[in-house]
Design a protein around this motif. Structure first.
Motif, short mmCIF file in Angstrom:
data_model
loop_
_atom_site.label_atom_id
_atom_site.label_comp_id
_atom_site.label_asym_id
_atom_site.label_seq_id
_atom_site.Cartn_x
_atom_site.Cartn_y
_atom_site.Cartn_z
N VAL A 281 21.18 -22.28 30.34
CA VAL A 281 19.79 -22.59 30.73
C VAL A 281 19.72 -23.83 31.61
O VAL A 281 19.05 -23.82 32.65
N ILE B 58 12.93 -14.77 35.56
CA ILE B 58 13.98 -14.70 34.53
C ILE B 58 13.67 -13.53 33.61
O ILE B 58 12.55 -13.38 33.13
N GLY C 290 12.83 -25.43 32.68
CA GLY C 290 12.34 -24.59 33.79
C GLY C 290 11.22 -25.29 34.53
O GLY C 290 10.57 -26.18 34.00
N LEU D 54 8.82 -15.50 33.41
CA LEU D 54 9.83 -15.09 32.44
C LEU D 54 9.37 -13.80 31.77
O LEU D 54 8.24 -13.72 31.29
N VAL E 150 14.26 -22.77 27.94
CA VAL E 150 13.73 -22.65 29.30
C VAL E 150 12.44 -23.46 29.43
O VAL E 150 12.18 -24.07 30.46
N ALA F 129 18.06 -22.26 34.88
CA ALA F 129 16.61 -22.09 34.71
C ALA F 129 15.78 -22.87 35.72
O ALA F 129 14.73 -22.39 36.16
N THR G 195 7.50 -20.67 37.04
CA THR G 195 8.56 -19.69 36.77
C THR G 195 7.98 -18.55 35.94
O THR G 195 7.24 -18.76 34.99
#
Length: 186
Positions: A111, A121, A144, A150, A140, A115, A148
């Protein structure tokens, strides 16, 4: 190994993917629904992006992204040597290995490395260990970047909720035995 798993759309549409013997791939119809949701305003398919297929198995999610979106770079991680060989074989047959990084490693341990640079992701840990998904998403959340996306696939009956202070739930859908949570980091 003969499989019914295939690329749904893009330049490699209809091409079959190999599966590692112990794989539990996301079913084609579930992936169709997932990409329909993503392309309904969650991602901008016209921009370059970095996709991380954590717990990659056959690499179907990342390969689908490479097929659909020009300018995509994909990262595939898995602990299984068989999965890593399968992903490399699938990339080689399609001649798209140059767009990919394939690493045999523990996704949670990776990660910190991947990340922060990933735009999208996909996390589909083995259903037998539901704590892996929770631990991955929590990690994350710490490293992250904002924005982002996910996608967290979970087994129905063993659902977990993400930290609502960190993750906005964009979609929460169930398909058969799979629950798909599409999250965006705040």
């Amino acid at each position: 190994m003969d499989s019914k798993l295939q690329i749904i759309s893009g330049q490699f549409r209809g091409r079959k993917l190999r599966l590692p013997p112990d794989a539990r791939p996301t079913q084609n119809r579930t992936r169709i629904a997932l990409f329909n949701m993503l392309e309904s305003g969650i991602i901008d398919a016209g921009t370059d992006m970095v996709v991380w297929d954590a717990f990659a198995g056959s690499g179907a999610f990342g390969i689908e992204c490479l097929s659909r979106y020009a300018g995509t770079r994909a990262i595939f991680t898995d602990t299984s040597p068989t999965s890593i060989r399968t992903i490399r074989d699938n990339l080689s047959v399609l001649n798209i290995g140059a767009c990919a990084t394939v690493v045999q490693t523990d996704a949670i341990g990776a990660v910190d490395k991947y990340a922060a640079n990933a735009d999208l992701i996909f996390v589909d840990p083995p259903y037998a260990d539901e704590n892996l998904g929770r631990a991955f998403v929590a990690r994350v959340a710490r490293v992250g970047r904002a924005g982002t996306i996910l996608i967290w696939e979970q087994e129905v009956g063993h659902e977990s909720q993400p930290n609502g202070d960190v993750w906005e739930i964009l979609r929460d859908k169930t398909y058969g035995h799979a629950r798909l949570l599409i999250l965006q980091k705040a």
